[in-house]
Design a protein around this motif. Structure first.
Motif, PDB file in Angstrom:
ATOM      1  N   TRP A 152       0.848  -1.183   0.000  1.00 38.03           N
ATOM      2  CA  TRP A 152       0.000   0.000   0.000  1.00 38.03           C
ATOM      3  C   TRP A 152       0.889   1.240   0.000  1.00 38.03           C
ATOM      4  O   TRP A 152       1.740   1.417   0.867  1.00 38.03           O
ATOM      5  CB  TRP A 152      -0.922   0.027   1.219  1.00 38.03           C
ATOM      6  N   PHE A 153       0.702   2.084  -1.017  1.00 39.44           N
ATOM      7  CA  PHE A 153       1.405   3.363  -1.116  1.00 39.44           C
ATOM      8  C   PHE A 153       0.410   4.470  -0.765  1.00 39.44           C
ATOM      9  O   PHE A 153      -0.475   4.787  -1.575  1.00 39.44           O
ATOM     10  CB  PHE A 153       1.950   3.557  -2.535  1.00 39.44           C
ATOM     11  N   PRO A 154       0.514   5.056   0.433  1.00 45.48           N
ATOM     12  CA  PRO A 154      -0.466   6.063   0.853  1.00 45.48           C
ATOM     13  C   PRO A 154      -0.516   7.285  -0.053  1.00 45.48           C
ATOM     14  O   PRO A 154      -1.577   7.894  -0.225  1.00 45.48           O
ATOM     15  CB  PRO A 154       0.008   6.446   2.265  1.00 45.48           C
ATOM     16  N   ASN A 155       0.623   7.659  -0.641  1.00 50.08           N
ATOM     17  CA  ASN A 155       0.649   8.818  -1.525  1.00 50.08           C
ATOM     18  C   ASN A 155      -0.008   8.449  -2.850  1.00 50.08           C
ATOM     19  O   ASN A 155       0.466   7.548  -3.561  1.00 50.08           O
ATOM     20  CB  ASN A 155       2.095   9.272  -1.762  1.00 50.08           C
ATOM     21  N   PRO A 156      -1.101   9.131  -3.229  1.00 48.12           N
ATOM     22  CA  PRO A 156      -1.824   8.734  -4.445  1.00 48.12           C
ATOM     23  C   PRO A 156      -1.003   8.893  -5.721  1.00 48.12           C
ATOM     24  O   PRO A 156      -1.164   8.113  -6.665  1.00 48.12           O
ATOM     25  CB  PRO A 156      -3.039   9.666  -4.453  1.00 48.12           C
TER      26      PRO A 156
END
Length: 374
Positions: free
Chosen positions: A342-346
């Motif tokens: 999961w990469f929180p930064n879109p």
């Protein structure tokens, strides 16, 4: 904090840095359970610079779902999080889907609060449904060449509930003969103690050198911490196969819930004809059965190798020898759910979904990225 109604009480999910007093009891009662979700393991990993966070889902006073998250800053990249063999759920099937959904939201929220660049989730053995849900909610498959690298694609487990004698009947015939030969040669397997950890470490390091690989145990101090945290709680055993007082093979196993895991091993070169490794594993399986564990887990196997063996083909791969050895004990081969990111930064997430994953599949890119992260 998030809540969700069930037929009885709402599930309440919280985040905290310190483990709840009943956290490890919850982990032990889950099935499958795993030692790397305990607060004891968080204490072990603190030696290597990791701190821990806990996502806790309660129904009333009882923990019904949750995950232990390891967090560390990785050089210039930033903070990363790591959930190994979690999150865990102890809920009836009717409520499991709702609990999973809330946990996914909890993982994303924790990632934002901790300002993580990346959260890696390695689901539990029964986490196929969870993996599909994570993929459907924006998580990406973890590239094999990206750290943590070479996560096990499968495992082989032995059901111990029929009893040790019944389990040994499932051993390959040649393995049964090798164990008997080890006994005739005078190989004896005894339980080790903290005083034997240096011998274990020497045997393990020697095995890694012969295989041309680097140990995935960070240091000898890490081994000592594993032993201290788990052995004192009756969750760690060392099996030493000796001949004329010399330790030929040393195997450390760890227990969690109903599961007994073959953690790490080492043995001397030119000792194969005494079959100390076969003897050590047999003793470990026997002890696990007597201690009331339900499953013995070899922790890693490569299903592609297994498929070749099933066709009568001996594959020429670095892992085929180990795979063949483990298959000799019988058991059930299971392909494990994929690790997910999961990469929180879109923007970063969009980049990774596009060309990022293709870059990571190139042989040269991970090495250069590794230099940047230091």
């Amino acid at each position: 904090m998030g809540t969700m109604g069930t037929s009885k009480l709402p599930v309440i999910v919280t985040h905290q840095a310190d483990p709840p007093a009943d956290w490890d009891d919850f982990v032990m009662e889950c099935d499958p359970s795993h030692f790397e979700q305990t607060s004891w393991w968080a204490n072990v990993e603190s030696v290597d610079g990791w701190s821990s966070r806990y996502i806790v889902g309660r129904v009333g006073d009882s923990i019904e779902a949750g995950a232990m998250v390891l967090v560390r800053r990785q050089g210039r990249i930033g903070k990363v999080g790591y959930i190994f063999r979690g999150p865990l759920l102890r809920r009836e099937p009717a409520a499991a889907a709702r609990a999973r959904g809330l946990l996914v939201s909890g993982m994303k929220r924790l990632s934002r609060q901790e300002r993580l660049v990346l959260l890696v989730v390695v689901p539990p053995y029964d986490g196929d449904v969870l993996a599909r849900e994570l993929l459907g909610r924006g998580f990406l498959r973890h590239p094999r060449r990206m750290s943590p690298r070479d996560l096990p694609p499968g495992t082989i487990t032995i059901d111990l509930r029929p009893g040790y004698e019944a389990v040994t009947h499932g051993f390959r015939h040649t393995l049964q003969k090798q164990v008997k030969r080890a006994a005739r040669k005078g190989v004896e397997v005894s339980l080790g103690s903290a005083e034997d950890l240096e011998t274990f470490w020497a045997r393990h390091q020697d095995l890694c050198r012969r295989r041309g690989v680097r140990s995935n145990i960070p240091s000898y101090d890490f081994v000592r911490r594993v032993w201290g945290e788990l052995h004192d709680r009756g969750r760690a055993w060392m099996f030493q196969a000796k001949l004329d007082g010399l330790v030929l093979c040393s195997l450390i196993c760890l227990g969690a819930g109903k599961w007994f895991y073959a953690w790490r091993i080492g043995w001397l070169p030119d000792s194969e004809k005494a079959y100390p490794t076969q003897a050590a594993f047999c003793r470990a399986i026997e002890v696990a059965t007597k201690e009331g564990y339900h499953f013995f887990d070899f922790l890693e196997i490569h299903p592609d190798d297994v498929r070749y063996f099933e066709q009568g083909i001996r594959p020429n791969t670095p892992t085929s020898g180990v795979t063949f050895f483990k298959l000799g004990f019988g058991g059930t081969v299971k392909e494990l759910p994929p690790a997910l990111d999961w990469f929180p930064n879109p923007i970063l997430r969009l980049f990774m979904r596009g060309i990022g994953l293709r870059l990571l599949s190139c042989r040269w890119f991970p090495k250069r990225a590794g230099r940047i992260s230091r």
